[in-house]
Motif scaffolding. Structure first.
Motif, PDB file in Angstrom:
ATOM      1  N   ALA A 182     -36.230  71.497  26.240  1.00 38.35           N
ATOM      2  CA  ALA A 182     -37.500  71.259  25.551  1.00 38.35           C
ATOM      3  C   ALA A 182     -38.115  69.975  26.097  1.00 38.35           C
ATOM      4  O   ALA A 182     -37.474  69.195  26.811  1.00 38.35           O
ATOM      5  CB  ALA A 182     -37.297  71.163  24.046  1.00 38.35           C
ATOM      6  N   GLU A 231     -41.336  74.428  34.376  1.00 33.13           N
ATOM      7  CA  GLU A 231     -41.937  75.293  33.360  1.00 33.13           C
ATOM      8  C   GLU A 231     -43.005  74.553  32.561  1.00 33.13           C
ATOM      9  O   GLU A 231     -44.067  75.103  32.255  1.00 33.13           O
ATOM     10  CB  GLU A 231     -40.854  75.821  32.415  1.00 33.13           C
ATOM     11  CG  GLU A 231     -40.083  77.011  32.921  1.00 33.13           C
ATOM     12  CD  GLU A 231     -39.247  77.608  31.808  1.00 33.13           C
ATOM     13  OE1 GLU A 231     -39.777  78.435  31.037  1.00 33.13           O
ATOM     14  OE2 GLU A 231     -38.071  77.210  31.691  1.00 33.13           O
ATOM     15  N   TYR A 265     -46.895  75.456  32.100  1.00 31.49           N
ATOM     16  CA  TYR A 265     -47.434  75.572  30.743  1.00 31.49           C
ATOM     17  C   TYR A 265     -48.704  74.733  30.595  1.00 31.49           C
ATOM     18  O   TYR A 265     -49.719  75.189  30.053  1.00 31.49           O
ATOM     19  CB  TYR A 265     -46.360  75.125  29.759  1.00 31.49           C
ATOM     20  CG  TYR A 265     -46.803  74.982  28.321  1.00 31.49           C
ATOM     21  CD1 TYR A 265     -46.843  76.077  27.472  1.00 31.49           C
ATOM     22  CD2 TYR A 265     -47.152  73.738  27.806  1.00 31.49           C
ATOM     23  CE1 TYR A 265     -47.223  75.942  26.148  1.00 31.49           C
ATOM     24  CE2 TYR A 265     -47.541  73.591  26.492  1.00 31.49           C
ATOM     25  CZ  TYR A 265     -47.573  74.697  25.661  1.00 31.49           C
ATOM     26  OH  TYR A 265     -47.967  74.540  24.357  1.00 31.49           O
ATOM     27  N   ASP A 293     -30.590  72.096  34.456  1.00 28.55           N
ATOM     28  CA  ASP A 293     -31.700  72.697  33.702  1.00 28.55           C
ATOM     29  C   ASP A 293     -32.922  71.787  33.656  1.00 28.55           C
ATOM     30  O   ASP A 293     -34.036  72.254  33.404  1.00 28.55           O
ATOM     31  CB  ASP A 293     -31.257  73.015  32.268  1.00 28.55           C
ATOM     32  CG  ASP A 293     -30.287  74.186  32.215  1.00 28.55           C
ATOM     33  OD1 ASP A 293     -30.194  74.924  33.219  1.00 28.55           O
ATOM     34  OD2 ASP A 293     -29.631  74.355  31.170  1.00 28.55           O
ATOM     35  N   TRP A 322     -42.478  71.414  23.053  1.00 28.98           N
ATOM     36  CA  TRP A 322     -42.565  72.641  23.837  1.00 28.98           C
ATOM     37  C   TRP A 322     -41.139  73.076  24.166  1.00 28.98           C
ATOM     38  O   TRP A 322     -40.303  72.264  24.557  1.00 28.98           O
ATOM     39  CB  TRP A 322     -43.362  72.388  25.116  1.00 28.98           C
ATOM     40  CG  TRP A 322     -43.214  73.491  26.129  1.00 28.98           C
ATOM     41  CD1 TRP A 322     -43.940  74.630  26.211  1.00 28.98           C
ATOM     42  CD2 TRP A 322     -42.264  73.544  27.194  1.00 28.98           C
ATOM     43  NE1 TRP A 322     -43.502  75.405  27.254  1.00 28.98           N
ATOM     44  CE2 TRP A 322     -42.471  74.746  27.880  1.00 28.98           C
ATOM     45  CE3 TRP A 322     -41.251  72.683  27.630  1.00 28.98           C
ATOM     46  CZ2 TRP A 322     -41.700  75.125  28.978  1.00 28.98           C
ATOM     47  CZ3 TRP A 322     -40.481  73.050  28.717  1.00 28.98           C
ATOM     48  CH2 TRP A 322     -40.719  74.252  29.379  1.00 28.98           C
ATOM     49  N   ARG A 323     -40.867  74.381  24.013  1.00 33.64           N
ATOM     50  CA  ARG A 323     -39.534  74.922  24.265  1.00 33.64           C
ATOM     51  C   ARG A 323     -39.555  75.788  25.505  1.00 33.64           C
ATOM     52  O   ARG A 323     -40.458  76.607  25.711  1.00 33.64           O
ATOM     53  CB  ARG A 323     -39.066  75.733  23.068  1.00 33.64           C
ATOM     54  CG  ARG A 323     -39.049  74.983  21.738  1.00 33.64           C
ATOM     55  CD  ARG A 323     -37.887  74.015  21.655  1.00 33.64           C
ATOM     56  NE  ARG A 323     -36.628  74.710  21.675  1.00 33.64           N
ATOM     57  CZ  ARG A 323     -36.046  75.242  20.587  1.00 33.64           C
ATOM     58  NH1 ARG A 323     -36.639  75.111  19.404  1.00 33.64           N
ATOM     59  NH2 ARG A 323     -34.903  75.861  20.681  1.00 33.64           N
ATOM     60  N   SER A 324     -38.554  75.643  26.347  1.00 33.81           N
ATOM     61  CA  SER A 324     -38.441  76.412  27.586  1.00 33.81           C
ATOM     62  C   SER A 324     -38.072  77.859  27.286  1.00 33.81           C
ATOM     63  O   SER A 324     -37.298  78.147  26.357  1.00 33.81           O
ATOM     64  CB  SER A 324     -37.378  75.781  28.493  1.00 33.81           C
ATOM     65  OG  SER A 324     -37.050  76.625  29.565  1.00 33.81           O
ATOM     66  N   ASP A 325     -38.628  78.772  28.088  1.00 31.92           N
ATOM     67  CA  ASP A 325     -38.273  80.185  27.966  1.00 31.92           C
ATOM     68  C   ASP A 325     -37.022  80.533  28.762  1.00 31.92           C
ATOM     69  O   ASP A 325     -36.266  81.426  28.382  1.00 31.92           O
ATOM     70  CB  ASP A 325     -39.434  81.068  28.462  1.00 31.92           C
ATOM     71  CG  ASP A 325     -40.659  80.956  27.578  1.00 31.92           C
ATOM     72  OD1 ASP A 325     -40.480  80.729  26.364  1.00 31.92           O
ATOM     73  OD2 ASP A 325     -41.785  81.076  28.093  1.00 31.92           O
ATOM     74  N   ALA A 326     -36.798  79.825  29.870  1.00 30.06           N
ATOM     75  CA  ALA A 326     -35.687  80.163  30.765  1.00 30.06           C
ATOM     76  C   ALA A 326     -34.393  79.452  30.388  1.00 30.06           C
ATOM     77  O   ALA A 326     -33.308  79.903  30.758  1.00 30.06           O
ATOM     78  CB  ALA A 326     -36.059  79.827  32.211  1.00 30.06           C
ATOM     79  N   THR A 327     -34.474  78.324  29.668  1.00 32.98           N
ATOM     80  CA  THR A 327     -33.289  77.550  29.301  1.00 32.98           C
ATOM     81  C   THR A 327     -33.390  77.179  27.822  1.00 32.98           C
ATOM     82  O   THR A 327     -34.325  77.565  27.121  1.00 32.98           O
ATOM     83  CB  THR A 327     -33.181  76.267  30.147  1.00 32.98           C
ATOM     84  OG1 THR A 327     -34.223  75.355  29.750  1.00 32.98           O
ATOM     85  CG2 THR A 327     -33.339  76.569  31.636  1.00 32.98           C
ATOM     86  N   THR A 328     -32.417  76.403  27.376  1.00 34.21           N
ATOM     87  CA  THR A 328     -32.457  75.900  25.997  1.00 34.21           C
ATOM     88  C   THR A 328     -33.180  74.556  25.918  1.00 34.21           C
ATOM     89  O   THR A 328     -33.194  73.936  24.857  1.00 34.21           O
ATOM     90  CB  THR A 328     -31.026  75.727  25.458  1.00 34.21           C
ATOM     91  OG1 THR A 328     -30.312  74.815  26.309  1.00 34.21           O
ATOM     92  CG2 THR A 328     -30.293  77.056  25.416  1.00 34.21           C
TER      93      THR A 328
END
Length: 662
Positions: free
Chosen positions: A367, A396, A400, A389, A359-365
């Motif tokens: 995962a 997040e 999710y 972060d 899963w990849r974060s939308d607000a940061t880089t």
């Protein structure tokens, strides 16, 4: 003996706590005072007596909870608005069902104004809008299922009023509460589970009531005997529980059989038999006969309609799950670069192993690497993120999972991430100890390193050397011996090899994994160790021990020799830390008060698996090396889901694919 001042302070503590409670909930305190005054000063009122006082306690408790969660003003609005609208609505429905006039039904319903669920039920459902997703679903499923079952099957005036109050309270919460993104996997599963529980409660309510006349009373009164009264309701409850726990084909099949059987039985008992025996005569749809016509239709149409809904909900859930996370080889390469660019901890490289979703974060880089097992999203160790972060990424990921009806769990989490989760109400229990070696101060001299020094001297005398290589760079003969040693090591175990946090031959093929092999002058391999990279902001700062394989007749102390050689070599290469990895289920630190039961259970499991996996023996081996330890935690948001989480952790460690030996 207590001094006068300390004794006086202890005497003041209860009153101080009581005052803080009153000041924090002034509305509930005033309501409690009014109820007490009415009970004492007006003995003829319904609130007097033990039953009345019990009702008052329930109402004030609901008000206190609502005030604590959503504030005094909203709590008062919910407490008053729900029954004020619900009682006239219940009177109208009761008049339609019984055929009495609205004024008569309204006068009868006026007696319901002091019913605790008429007043408190709507208030609780309005409050649910402000709770966390898990508790919001639980409160709504439980309350709505109970109120709906009583109204639809028992059907008394008070049952109808309770259901109307709950529906209005739910509407108030949806209108004034925070906006929540609800995905079908969570919302529809909850709604369907509530409907199944309500349907299952029907026969039980009918058996306990002597005056049931609800609109769905014929459904529960179908002539199915023991099957209708016990078997089918039991199947429906199990279906609801499994639907909430994991979904899948099993609850669909089980629930489908129960709903189909209930629908067919109801259709035969309430439609076919009355028509063929001329018990009723169909004269068309009319207002005067609408009640029994609706009951006849609903008795079989509702369970069959729920069967269709069950299939649709599970199909939509599967589509959402299919888009949950990614696990493609390309994504694994991206995650590998991200692990090197961030600070994913000593176990971060395990995120690149097969079997993980990403899963990849939308607000940061950042995962998260995790495995989806049932409804549990089992994240592996620390988040793949840098510095501050990490907290954002974990929040997040929690949202999710909540939106997809998954339970987020962090397994193998380091202590620096635990405090933030506990502050948000999570639970965390130490499940393993990670052994660490500080390479900057590491040396073979001194009494503490005597075992390592002795093993190194013995290896030098018999001509055993440490070979540094990677599996792709090793010659064919060395690779063949490593494969053979892998098979022999697996054959000596009485239970399957553990996965998830333990590597195998497939993981050794990674060119980033360093091998340190003990080989004698004849070229025979005595033991093999593999070391995973530890990255921090594009810098290789250490290594983590993964595989430890040795020949049955290897030199005594072969593993100590390899660990000493690896530590000296990594220190010469400028690395800072060396992790000997974690020992599962073995924790040295004393557990907290709340974690004692979990810690005791872990000890029992470790003792039972000792013969097959040797967890305690491994812990003793690492202590002999005089390493420092740091605990690794399992963090979870919901203590009620602990059995499901334990099962998911066990399934994650058991092999899901055959081990490659070529």
């Amino acid at each position: 003996m207590l001094s006068p001042s300390s004794a006086d302070s202890r005497l003041r503590r209860p009153s101080a706590r009581a005052w803080r409670g009153i000041s924090a909930h002034p509305v509930a305190a005033v309501a409690a005072g009014v109820a007490l005054a009415l009970a004492v000063g007006m003995p003829g009122l319904r609130i007097a007596g033990f039953a009345g006082l019990g009702n008052a306690v329930i109402i004030v408790g609901c008000l206190a909870l609502a005030e604590h969660v959503m504030g005094g003003f909203r709590a008062v609005i919910a407490l008053l608005a729900a029954p004020m609208i619900a009682i006239p609505a219940a009177a109208a429905l009761d008049a339609l069902q019984t055929g009495t006039g609205f004024e008569t039904a309204l006068r009868t319903s006026a007696e319901l104004t002091l019913d605790p669920l008429v007043i408190g039920g709507g208030c609780l459902l309005a409050t649910s809008a402000y709770l966390s997703p898990r508790w919001r679903r639980r409160m709504r499923v439980g309350i709505i299922a109970g109120l709906a079952a009583l109204a639809l099957f028992n059907g008394s005036a008070v049952d109808i009023a309770r259901f109307c109050s709950g529906a209005i309270g739910l509407a108030i919460g949806l209108a004034v509460g925070p906006r929540v993104q609800v995905r079908s996997a969570s919302g529809l599963h909850s709604a369907l589970a509530a409907a199944l529980v309500a349907l299952a409660a029907g026969p039980v309510i009918l058996a306990a009531s002597h005056s049931a006349h609800g609109p769905l009373e014929p459904l529960a009164d179908s002539r199915g005997g023991f099957i209708t009264l016990l078997v089918i309701p039991g199947m429906l409850v199990v279906t609801a529980a499994m639907l909430r726990a994991r979904g899948g084909r099993v609850p669909v099949i089980l629930g489908g059989v129960a709903l189909l059987g209930l629908g067919v039985t109801a259709f035969a008992s309430n439609v076919v038999v009355p028509l063929t025996q001329n018990w009723i005569e169909w004269t068309g749809i009319s207002a005067a006969e609408a009640t029994w016509q609706i009951e006849m239709l609903g008795s079989w149409a509702i369970p069959l309609g729920m069967l269709v809904a069950l299939v649709i909900v599970e199909a939509r859930s599967r589509r959402i799950v299919a888009t949950t996370g990614s696990s493609s080889p390309v994504e694994r390469e991206v995650i590998g670069r991200l692990v090197a660019a961030t600070d994913a901890g000593t176990l971060g490289h395990m995120a690149t192993w097969k079997g993980n979703r990403y899963w990849r974060s939308d607000a940061t880089t950042g995962a998260i690497a995790y495995r989806r097992i049932g409804r549990v999203a089992l994240a592996l160790s620390d988040p793949i993120a840098s510095g501050a972060d990490s907290a954002t990424v974990m929040r997040e990921f929690e949202r999710y999972c909540d939106n997809r009806d998954l339970i987020p769990v962090f397994y193998g989490l380091h202590a620096q991430h635990v405090s933030g989760l506990r502050h948000r109400g999570w639970h965390a229990v130490a499940v393993a100890d990670e052994s660490m070696i500080d390479l900057e101060s590491f040396t073979l001299s001194g009494k503490r390193r005597n075992d390592l020094r002795t093993a190194s001297n013995r290896a030098e005398r018999i001509g055993l050397s440490a070979v540094w290589t990677t599996f792709p760079d090793a010659d064919d003969g060395l690779r063949d011996q490593i494969r053979r040693l892998s098979r022999e090591s697996a054959g000596r175990r009485r239970l399957p090899k553990l996965e998830f946090t333990v590597g195998a031959l497939d993981e050794l093929r990674d060119p980033e994994v360093q091998l340190v092999v003990a080989r004698d002058e004849a070229g025979r391999v005595h033991a093999v160790t593999s070391w995973l990279p530890i990255w921090e902001e594009h810098r290789l700062i250490g290594r983590t021990l993964d595989v430890m394989w040795r020949q049955a007749d290897a030199m005594p102390g072969a593993m100590e020799f390899l660990i000493a050689a690896a530590a000296l070599g990594f220190r010469a290469g400028g690395l800072q830390k060396l992790s000997l990895s974690a020992t599962p289920l073995i924790v040295d630190a004393a557990p907290g008060r709340r974690a004692r039961l979990t810690a005791w259970l872990l000890g029992v499991i470790a003792q039972g698996l000792e013969g097959a996996y040797g967890f305690r023996s491994l812990a003793r081996f690492k202590r002999k090396l005089h390493t420092s330890t740091q605990p690794l935690y399992v963090a979870y948001p919901d203590a009620l889901a602990l059995p499901m989480i334990a099962a998911a952790v066990l399934r994650a460690h058991l092999p899901s694919r055959p081990e490659r030996t070529t």
